[in-house]
Write a protein that holds these residues in place. Structure first.
Motif, PDB file in Angstrom:
ATOM      1  N   ASN A 106       0.821  -1.211   0.000  1.00 57.31           N
ATOM      2  CA  ASN A 106       0.000   0.000   0.000  1.00 57.31           C
ATOM      3  C   ASN A 106       0.856   1.263   0.000  1.00 57.31           C
ATOM      4  O   ASN A 106       0.574   2.216  -0.713  1.00 57.31           O
ATOM      5  CB  ASN A 106      -0.927  -0.011   1.220  1.00 57.31           C
ATOM      6  N   ARG A 107       1.917   1.235   0.766  1.00 51.40           N
ATOM      7  CA  ARG A 107       2.743   2.427   0.958  1.00 51.40           C
ATOM      8  C   ARG A 107       3.727   2.675  -0.185  1.00 51.40           C
ATOM      9  O   ARG A 107       3.968   3.808  -0.563  1.00 51.40           O
ATOM     10  CB  ARG A 107       3.515   2.264   2.277  1.00 51.40           C
ATOM     11  N   PHE A 108       4.288   1.607  -0.747  1.00 50.33           N
ATOM     12  CA  PHE A 108       5.416   1.774  -1.650  1.00 50.33           C
ATOM     13  C   PHE A 108       5.167   1.385  -3.105  1.00 50.33           C
ATOM     14  O   PHE A 108       6.093   1.483  -3.909  1.00 50.33           O
ATOM     15  CB  PHE A 108       6.626   0.990  -1.125  1.00 50.33           C
ATOM     16  N   THR A 109       3.964   0.927  -3.443  1.00 50.76           N
ATOM     17  CA  THR A 109       3.684   0.554  -4.837  1.00 50.76           C
ATOM     18  C   THR A 109       2.335   1.118  -5.280  1.00 50.76           C
ATOM     19  O   THR A 109       1.579   1.645  -4.467  1.00 50.76           O
ATOM     20  CB  THR A 109       3.640  -0.990  -5.029  1.00 50.76           C
ATOM     21  N   ASP A 110       2.066   0.972  -6.543  1.00 50.75           N
ATOM     22  CA  ASP A 110       0.749   1.346  -7.076  1.00 50.75           C
ATOM     23  C   ASP A 110      -0.133   0.104  -7.230  1.00 50.75           C
ATOM     24  O   ASP A 110      -1.004   0.049  -8.088  1.00 50.75           O
ATOM     25  CB  ASP A 110       0.897   2.069  -8.412  1.00 50.75           C
ATOM     26  N   ALA A 111       0.090  -0.880  -6.363  1.00 47.33           N
ATOM     27  CA  ALA A 111      -0.625  -2.152  -6.448  1.00 47.33           C
ATOM     28  C   ALA A 111      -2.132  -1.936  -6.391  1.00 47.33           C
ATOM     29  O   ALA A 111      -2.633  -1.110  -5.631  1.00 47.33           O
ATOM     30  CB  ALA A 111      -0.195  -3.080  -5.316  1.00 47.33           C
ATOM     31  N   ALA A 112      -2.829  -2.699  -7.207  1.00 52.20           N
ATOM     32  CA  ALA A 112      -4.287  -2.731  -7.139  1.00 52.20           C
ATOM     33  C   ALA A 112      -4.659  -3.624  -5.961  1.00 52.20           C
ATOM     34  O   ALA A 112      -4.106  -4.709  -5.807  1.00 52.20           O
ATOM     35  CB  ALA A 112      -4.851  -3.295  -8.442  1.00 52.20           C
ATOM     36  N   PHE A 113      -5.548  -3.163  -5.096  1.00 54.82           N
ATOM     37  CA  PHE A 113      -6.020  -3.940  -3.947  1.00 54.82           C
ATOM     38  C   PHE A 113      -4.861  -4.479  -3.095  1.00 54.82           C
ATOM     39  O   PHE A 113      -4.742  -5.686  -2.895  1.00 54.82           O
ATOM     40  CB  PHE A 113      -6.922  -5.095  -4.401  1.00 54.82           C
ATOM     41  N   PRO A 114      -3.993  -3.597  -2.609  1.00 51.12           N
ATOM     42  CA  PRO A 114      -2.786  -4.064  -1.927  1.00 51.12           C
ATOM     43  C   PRO A 114      -3.055  -4.927  -0.693  1.00 51.12           C
ATOM     44  O   PRO A 114      -2.334  -5.893  -0.458  1.00 51.12           O
ATOM     45  CB  PRO A 114      -2.065  -2.773  -1.556  1.00 51.12           C
ATOM     46  N   TRP A 115      -4.062  -4.599   0.093  1.00 47.84           N
ATOM     47  CA  TRP A 115      -4.318  -5.355   1.328  1.00 47.84           C
ATOM     48  C   TRP A 115      -4.883  -6.740   1.016  1.00 47.84           C
ATOM     49  O   TRP A 115      -4.425  -7.740   1.581  1.00 47.84           O
ATOM     50  CB  TRP A 115      -5.250  -4.581   2.252  1.00 47.84           C
ATOM     51  N   ALA A 116      -5.880  -6.794   0.152  1.00 48.67           N
ATOM     52  CA  ALA A 116      -6.471  -8.092  -0.200  1.00 48.67           C
ATOM     53  C   ALA A 116      -5.446  -8.964  -0.922  1.00 48.67           C
ATOM     54  O   ALA A 116      -5.311 -10.159  -0.619  1.00 48.67           O
ATOM     55  CB  ALA A 116      -7.703  -7.891  -1.077  1.00 48.67           C
ATOM     56  N   ASP A 117      -4.719  -8.374  -1.858  1.00 46.31           N
ATOM     57  CA  ASP A 117      -3.721  -9.117  -2.613  1.00 46.31           C
ATOM     58  C   ASP A 117      -2.643  -9.665  -1.676  1.00 46.31           C
ATOM     59  O   ASP A 117      -2.238 -10.826  -1.786  1.00 46.31           O
ATOM     60  CB  ASP A 117      -3.112  -8.201  -3.679  1.00 46.31           C
ATOM     61  N   ALA A 118      -2.205  -8.845  -0.727  1.00 46.05           N
ATOM     62  CA  ALA A 118      -1.173  -9.279   0.215  1.00 46.05           C
ATOM     63  C   ALA A 118      -1.687 -10.410   1.114  1.00 46.05           C
ATOM     64  O   ALA A 118      -0.980 -11.402   1.336  1.00 46.05           O
ATOM     65  CB  ALA A 118      -0.714  -8.100   1.073  1.00 46.05           C
ATOM     66  N   THR A 119      -2.899 -10.262   1.620  1.00 39.73           N
ATOM     67  CA  THR A 119      -3.455 -11.287   2.510  1.00 39.73           C
ATOM     68  C   THR A 119      -3.626 -12.613   1.771  1.00 39.73           C
ATOM     69  O   THR A 119      -3.273 -13.679   2.297  1.00 39.73           O
ATOM     70  CB  THR A 119      -4.802 -10.828   3.090  1.00 39.73           C
ATOM     71  N   LEU A 120      -4.129 -12.549   0.550  1.00 37.38           N
ATOM     72  CA  LEU A 120      -4.279 -13.780  -0.230  1.00 37.38           C
ATOM     73  C   LEU A 120      -2.927 -14.382  -0.581  1.00 37.38           C
ATOM     74  O   LEU A 120      -2.756 -15.607  -0.562  1.00 37.38           O
ATOM     75  CB  LEU A 120      -5.104 -13.505  -1.492  1.00 37.38           C
ATOM     76  N   ALA A 121      -1.954 -13.536  -0.877  1.00 41.46           N
ATOM     77  CA  ALA A 121      -0.615 -14.030  -1.215  1.00 41.46           C
ATOM     78  C   ALA A 121       0.033 -14.715  -0.014  1.00 41.46           C
ATOM     79  O   ALA A 121       0.572 -15.821  -0.135  1.00 41.46           O
ATOM     80  CB  ALA A 121       0.265 -12.887  -1.719  1.00 41.46           C
ATOM     81  N   ILE A 122      -0.020 -14.084   1.139  1.00 44.80           N
ATOM     82  CA  ILE A 122       0.607 -14.661   2.338  1.00 44.80           C
ATOM     83  C   ILE A 122      -0.093 -15.953   2.740  1.00 44.80           C
ATOM     84  O   ILE A 122       0.563 -16.953   3.084  1.00 44.80           O
ATOM     85  CB  ILE A 122       0.603 -13.646   3.499  1.00 44.80           C
ATOM     86  N   THR A 123      -1.409 -15.970   2.677  1.00 48.01           N
ATOM     87  CA  THR A 123      -2.143 -17.192   3.015  1.00 48.01           C
ATOM     88  C   THR A 123      -1.817 -18.295   2.019  1.00 48.01           C
ATOM     89  O   THR A 123      -1.705 -19.467   2.394  1.00 48.01           O
ATOM     90  CB  THR A 123      -3.656 -16.916   3.078  1.00 48.01           C
ATOM     91  N   SER A 124      -1.622 -17.930   0.768  1.00 49.12           N
ATOM     92  CA  SER A 124      -1.220 -18.905  -0.243  1.00 49.12           C
ATOM     93  C   SER A 124       0.163 -19.478   0.042  1.00 49.12           C
ATOM     94  O   SER A 124       0.406 -20.660  -0.179  1.00 49.12           O
ATOM     95  CB  SER A 124      -1.223 -18.266  -1.635  1.00 49.12           C
ATOM     96  N   VAL A 125       1.070 -18.626   0.522  1.00 47.85           N
ATOM     97  CA  VAL A 125       2.407 -19.092   0.893  1.00 47.85           C
ATOM     98  C   VAL A 125       2.290 -20.170   1.965  1.00 47.85           C
ATOM     99  O   VAL A 125       2.881 -21.256   1.850  1.00 47.85           O
ATOM    100  CB  VAL A 125       3.292 -17.923   1.395  1.00 47.85           C
ATOM    101  N   ALA A 126       1.520 -19.871   3.001  1.00 51.90           N
ATOM    102  CA  ALA A 126       1.349 -20.846   4.091  1.00 51.90           C
ATOM    103  C   ALA A 126       0.704 -22.129   3.566  1.00 51.90           C
ATOM    104  O   ALA A 126       1.154 -23.239   3.890  1.00 51.90           O
ATOM    105  CB  ALA A 126       0.507 -20.236   5.204  1.00 51.90           C
TER     106      ALA A 126
END
Length: 190
Positions: A106-126
């Motif tokens: 959210n802070r350092f990129t122009d990511a679309a949906f940074p919070w949802a994308d991050a949460t799904l990515a981290i959960t996918s890692v696990a």
């Protein structure tokens, strides 16, 4: 919808179907799928998902090695279950990492949906790590990821990928049921 997305879609269905069946041959399909999706997600500015595909590539190699070793020792791919303490640590780790990664995106990129994308990515890692370790709990995480991903990819207009994650949701439910049955068979045989 591109030819790249269609190919990744088909590879994904083959990959997860083979994972559900505990077939070691899921890994070649998975490696090809994540290679294609890294480009698709980069183009869609879903940076967490793009980076996640690189991680998946490495963990797919680890999983292939681990499943091969387990099959050689046990004669089949066996299922394990986490302790309550381990489940709690995985949950705390996912929540903490999701918050940190989401903040960074959210802070350092122009990511679309940074919070949802991050949460799904981290959960996918696990989920991917737990799947590589043959832990039945991976399916609960994949079910959560698949539900969230359907909404995220719909919002980004990645319709075929959204459909893929809807199919993944059905496959994850099947996987959970199938791996539970395998766990019961293992316990009965022991």
């Amino acid at each position: 919808m591109s030819g790249l997305e269609i190919a990744a879609f088909l590879l994904g269905i083959a990959n997860v179907t083979l994972v559900v069946r505990r077939s070691i041959w899921n890994y070649p399909f998975g490696l090809a799928m994540v290679a294609l999706y890294s480009r698709i997600f980069l183009d869609a500015r879903l940076y967490s998902d793009a980076i996640l595909q690189l991680f998946f590539f490495v963990v797919q190699l680890y999983g292939w090695w681990n499943w091969s070793r387990n099959r050689a020792q046990a004669g089949a791919i066996t299922v394990v279950r986490l302790s309550n303490r381990d489940r709690a640590w995985w949950a705390i780790g996912c929540l903490t990492a999701s918050a940190l990664w989401g903040y960074g995106m959210n802070r350092f990129t122009d990511a679309a949906f940074p919070w949802a994308d991050a949460t799904l990515a981290i959960t996918s890692v696990a989920a991917q790590i737990l799947m590589s370790r043959r832990a039945i709990e991976n399916w609960w995480l994949w079910i959560a990821v698949d539900i969230g991903s359907v909404g995220l990819y719909a919002a980004k207009g990645l319709w075929l990928t959204m459909l893929l994650y809807a199919i993944f949701l059905g496959l994850a439910i099947w996987g959970l049921l199938d791996w539970r049955a395998a766990e019961r068979r293992q316990a009965a045989a022991a």
